[in-house]
Scaffold this motif. Sequence first.
Motif, PDB file in Angstrom:
ATOM      1  N   ALA A 300       0.811  -1.242  -0.040  1.00 24.36           N
ATOM      2  CA  ALA A 300       0.026   0.111  -0.190  1.00 24.36           C
ATOM      3  C   ALA A 300       0.889   1.205  -0.069  1.00 24.36           C
ATOM      4  CB  ALA A 300      -0.791   0.052   1.154  1.00 24.36           C
ATOM      5  N   SER A 301       2.078   1.210   0.585  1.00 22.20           N
ATOM      6  CA  SER A 301       2.768   2.335   0.446  1.00 22.20           C
ATOM      7  C   SER A 301       3.835   2.341  -0.617  1.00 22.20           C
ATOM      8  CB  SER A 301       3.887   2.107   1.819  1.00 22.20           C
ATOM      9  OG  SER A 301       4.821   1.092   1.734  1.00 22.20           O
ATOM     10  N   VAL A 302       3.643   1.485  -1.609  1.00 16.37           N
ATOM     11  CA  VAL A 302       4.193   2.053  -2.931  1.00 16.37           C
ATOM     12  C   VAL A 302       3.600   3.007  -3.602  1.00 16.37           C
ATOM     13  CG1 VAL A 302       5.052   0.922  -4.946  1.00 16.37           C
ATOM     14  CG2 VAL A 302       5.011  -0.525  -2.897  1.00 16.37           C
ATOM     15  N   SER A 303       4.264   4.098  -3.742  1.00 17.41           N
ATOM     16  CA  SER A 303       3.413   5.269  -4.373  1.00 17.41           C
ATOM     17  C   SER A 303       4.344   5.708  -5.596  1.00 17.41           C
ATOM     18  CB  SER A 303       3.161   6.552  -3.378  1.00 17.41           C
ATOM     19  OG  SER A 303       4.470   6.885  -2.820  1.00 17.41           O
ATOM     20  N   GLY A 304       3.526   6.658  -6.191  1.00 21.08           N
ATOM     21  CA  GLY A 304       4.216   7.560  -7.554  1.00 21.08           C
ATOM     22  C   GLY A 304       4.265   6.568  -8.478  1.00 21.08           C
ATOM     23  N   ALA A 305       5.631   6.543  -9.235  1.00 24.61           N
ATOM     24  CA  ALA A 305       6.102   5.888 -10.342  1.00 24.61           C
ATOM     25  C   ALA A 305       6.794   4.457  -9.941  1.00 24.61           C
ATOM     26  CB  ALA A 305       6.895   6.575 -11.447  1.00 24.61           C
ATOM     27  N   PHE A 306       6.831   4.107  -8.574  1.00 25.08           N
ATOM     28  CA  PHE A 306       7.556   3.060  -8.166  1.00 25.08           C
ATOM     29  C   PHE A 306       6.889   1.676  -8.567  1.00 25.08           C
ATOM     30  CE2 PHE A 306      10.006   6.052  -6.117  1.00 25.08           C
ATOM     31  CZ  PHE A 306      11.126   5.614  -5.808  1.00 25.08           C
ATOM     32  N   ASN A 307       7.582   0.544  -8.421  1.00 24.29           N
ATOM     33  CA  ASN A 307       7.076  -0.595  -8.840  1.00 24.29           C
ATOM     34  C   ASN A 307       7.338  -1.656  -7.387  1.00 24.29           C
ATOM     35  OD1 ASN A 307       7.148  -1.355 -12.220  1.00 24.29           O
ATOM     36  ND2 ASN A 307       6.156   0.255 -11.153  1.00 24.29           N
ATOM     37  N   ALA A 308       6.618  -2.490  -7.461  1.00 28.82           N
ATOM     38  CA  ALA A 308       6.888  -3.619  -6.316  1.00 28.82           C
ATOM     39  C   ALA A 308       6.438  -4.963  -6.820  1.00 28.82           C
ATOM     40  CB  ALA A 308       6.383  -3.159  -4.991  1.00 28.82           C
ATOM     41  N   VAL A 309       7.128  -6.038  -6.352  1.00 30.57           N
ATOM     42  CA  VAL A 309       6.598  -7.485  -6.462  1.00 30.57           C
ATOM     43  C   VAL A 309       6.878  -8.028  -5.168  1.00 30.57           C
ATOM     44  CG1 VAL A 309       6.962  -9.693  -7.711  1.00 30.57           C
ATOM     45  CG2 VAL A 309       7.481  -7.572  -8.829  1.00 30.57           C
ATOM     46  N   TYR A 310       5.586  -8.668  -4.814  1.00 36.37           N
ATOM     47  CA  TYR A 310       5.674  -9.300  -3.526  1.00 36.37           C
ATOM     48  C   TYR A 310       5.413 -10.794  -3.797  1.00 36.37           C
ATOM     49  CZ  TYR A 310       4.182  -9.891   1.557  1.00 36.37           C
ATOM     50  OH  TYR A 310       3.882 -10.214   3.014  1.00 36.37           O
ATOM     51  N   ILE A 311       6.318 -11.479  -2.982  1.00 36.52           N
ATOM     52  CA  ILE A 311       6.430 -13.052  -3.698  1.00 36.52           C
ATOM     53  C   ILE A 311       6.108 -13.894  -2.263  1.00 36.52           C
ATOM     54  CG2 ILE A 311       7.881 -15.036  -4.050  1.00 36.52           C
ATOM     55  CD1 ILE A 311       9.105 -13.116  -6.097  1.00 36.52           C
ATOM     56  N   LYS A 312       5.247 -14.789  -2.561  1.00 33.72           N
ATOM     57  CA  LYS A 312       5.278 -16.087  -1.361  1.00 33.72           C
ATOM     58  C   LYS A 312       5.827 -17.298  -1.793  1.00 33.72           C
ATOM     59  CE  LYS A 312       0.755 -14.462   0.597  1.00 33.72           C
ATOM     60  NZ  LYS A 312      -0.759 -14.561   0.868  1.00 33.72           N
ATOM     61  N   SER A 313       6.638 -17.819  -1.075  1.00 35.09           N
ATOM     62  CA  SER A 313       7.585 -18.969  -1.462  1.00 35.09           C
ATOM     63  C   SER A 313       7.461 -19.877  -0.310  1.00 35.09           C
ATOM     64  CB  SER A 313       8.838 -18.741  -1.985  1.00 35.09           C
ATOM     65  OG  SER A 313       9.689 -17.935  -0.848  1.00 35.09           O
ATOM     66  N   ALA A 315      10.036 -21.894   0.872  1.00 32.52           N
ATOM     67  CA  ALA A 315      11.597 -21.926   1.794  1.00 32.52           C
ATOM     68  C   ALA A 315      11.670 -20.664   2.296  1.00 32.52           C
ATOM     69  CB  ALA A 315      12.491 -22.595   0.895  1.00 32.52           C
ATOM     70  N   ALA A 316      11.749 -19.665   1.342  1.00 36.38           N
ATOM     71  CA  ALA A 316      12.072 -18.027   1.637  1.00 36.38           C
ATOM     72  C   ALA A 316      11.058 -17.385   2.457  1.00 36.38           C
ATOM     73  CB  ALA A 316      12.703 -17.534   0.414  1.00 36.38           C
ATOM     74  N   GLY A 317       9.771 -17.818   2.181  1.00 26.92           N
ATOM     75  CA  GLY A 317       8.671 -17.271   2.891  1.00 26.92           C
ATOM     76  C   GLY A 317       8.445 -16.060   2.090  1.00 26.92           C
ATOM     77  N   GLU A 318       7.896 -14.828   2.831  1.00 24.27           N
ATOM     78  CA  GLU A 318       7.181 -13.683   1.961  1.00 24.27           C
ATOM     79  C   GLU A 318       8.239 -12.818   1.665  1.00 24.27           C
ATOM     80  OE1 GLU A 318       3.658 -12.633   3.430  1.00 24.27           O
ATOM     81  OE2 GLU A 318       2.578 -14.615   3.646  1.00 24.27           O
ATOM     82  N   GLN A 319       8.381 -11.996   0.597  1.00 24.80           N
ATOM     83  CA  GLN A 319       9.630 -11.272   0.342  1.00 24.80           C
ATOM     84  C   GLN A 319       8.745 -10.215  -0.499  1.00 24.80           C
ATOM     85  OE1 GLN A 319      13.426 -12.269  -0.260  1.00 24.80           O
ATOM     86  NE2 GLN A 319      13.478 -14.256   0.840  1.00 24.80           N
ATOM     87  N   MET A 320       9.377  -8.832  -0.528  1.00 23.05           N
ATOM     88  CA  MET A 320       9.100  -7.799  -1.346  1.00 23.05           C
ATOM     89  C   MET A 320      10.127  -7.233  -1.991  1.00 23.05           C
ATOM     90  SD  MET A 320       6.229  -4.673  -0.910  1.00 23.05           S
ATOM     91  CE  MET A 320       7.264  -3.409  -0.504  1.00 23.05           C
ATOM     92  N   LEU A 321      10.344  -7.067  -3.464  1.00 20.29           N
ATOM     93  CA  LEU A 321      11.247  -6.350  -4.125  1.00 20.29           C
ATOM     94  C   LEU A 321      10.548  -5.136  -4.483  1.00 20.29           C
ATOM     95  CD1 LEU A 321      12.010  -9.346  -4.502  1.00 20.29           C
ATOM     96  CD2 LEU A 321      13.764  -8.421  -5.984  1.00 20.29           C
ATOM     97  N   TYR A 322      11.319  -3.956  -4.361  1.00 16.34           N
ATOM     98  CA  TYR A 322      10.693  -2.693  -4.477  1.00 16.34           C
ATOM     99  C   TYR A 322      11.891  -1.585  -4.982  1.00 16.34           C
ATOM    100  CZ  TYR A 322       9.519   2.018  -2.815  1.00 16.34           C
ATOM    101  OH  TYR A 322       9.203   3.511  -2.589  1.00 16.34           O
TER     102      TYR A 322
END
Length: 456
Positions: A300-313, A315-322
């Motif tokens: 929800a805090s990803v604003s403006g022209a920024f991108n993000a990918v939230y992954i559920k896996s 072994a590594a669990g939940e991670q977000m790249l931003y």
Amino acid sequence: MKKTINIGLAGYGTVGKGVMSLLLSKNEDLSARAGAKLRIKRVCDKKFAAKDKADARRLSEQNKGYHGLLPESKVYTPDIEDIFNDPEIDIFVELIGGYQPAKRFILLALERGMDVVTANKNVLAKDFNELLAAAAKNKRRIYFEATAGAGIPIIAAINEGFCANEIYGLAGILNGTTNYILSEMSSGKAGFNESLKKAQKLGFAEADPTLDITGGDSASKLAILSSLIFKSHIKPSDIYTEGIEKIQPFDIKLGGELGYTIKLFTLMEKVKPEQGKASAKEGVAFQVVPAFIKSSHPLASVSGAFNAVYIKSDAAGEQMLYGPGAGSLPAASAVVSDIVYSARHIMEKSALHMPFFDLKKKPPRIADAREVESCFYLRFTAEDKPGVLARIADILADHGISVASVVQKDGFSPKAVPIVVLTHEARTGDLINAIGEIDKLKMVKEKTVYYRLLDI
């Protein structure tokens, strides 16, 4: 042993200029990483045609200081054949965009024995299998980090960093234009049209933003990421797609009051088989849809022209790249990273080393969007009189949809009021059927608006 890797770049626009800037200004470090001197042998763009020769001369003068990084002979050319007829070119960098002639150029480069680095999501999403087959046939490689998320290294993360994982869920914000528009609308600064014009002025939106605002751009990016995850070609046509053009400020404002933020999401999620169907099996639903998410969630805090990918896996669990989802240098960063990878493997003569994937696995069952279970935000516009809410609730109940809460606001007109209902989890198909029945009621004055409430 080969000591120089020669690069042919097609497309000298925003990203192309960024690639040139990074390759020239950071050449010593990048060449050390690649294991060979990286040299830009040719730069092709229509703008270097006869009428614009002054631009080419100006660029040649400007870059004179980069001794050995640019050849003495003609670098800037309007003729693509100057790249394909040069036997010294090792890497073809395609930054033209669009579908054709970009696809034809990519295939021709592979045939001529060049590795390909591309930022072209349209060609890749549509013809992934064909391009990979051509690369394998010619023992070459295709690199495409810049096709999704600009400078966010999401391709490498899925392909390498998560290689020990099963990725069972993905939620992304992958279009800077739509995210900028929705961020502006959410702040109350402007409506849709004003926000779009501002995005265009700032360079976040194209002159023709249709692919962005209708969700088509996000669908191509989701197709690429999903193809990597499932190692089978997931096509844009497999993805249920909606855009943001119908979103109204009223719903954004009320969603905010209820603790939610609206975004255009790219979603990959597992779908359980429908109960009572012996032949049913688990499927995967792919969607690009505007949806609400709790304002406390990182996405929800990803604003403006920024991108993000939230992954559920697993072994590594939940991670977000931003990170930045648009702009010359973020995208160029991904392209240059691919150039270095390609050069390294040319030097190592490891033709089959990269990429680590193929698309030969059996694809998952593509689940219909109607199979997805979710909580929902519903806005009915109905007559302000006794019995209306009860009738709506009865129809929802008949379709197995349970009401979690109800909010009634002042109406858009004296004759109708908005009634907002938040539901418990329900099957999308059941909800659509219920809405279809409710919208036929005489007491309902406008088509019902509904959005998913994501719980991720």
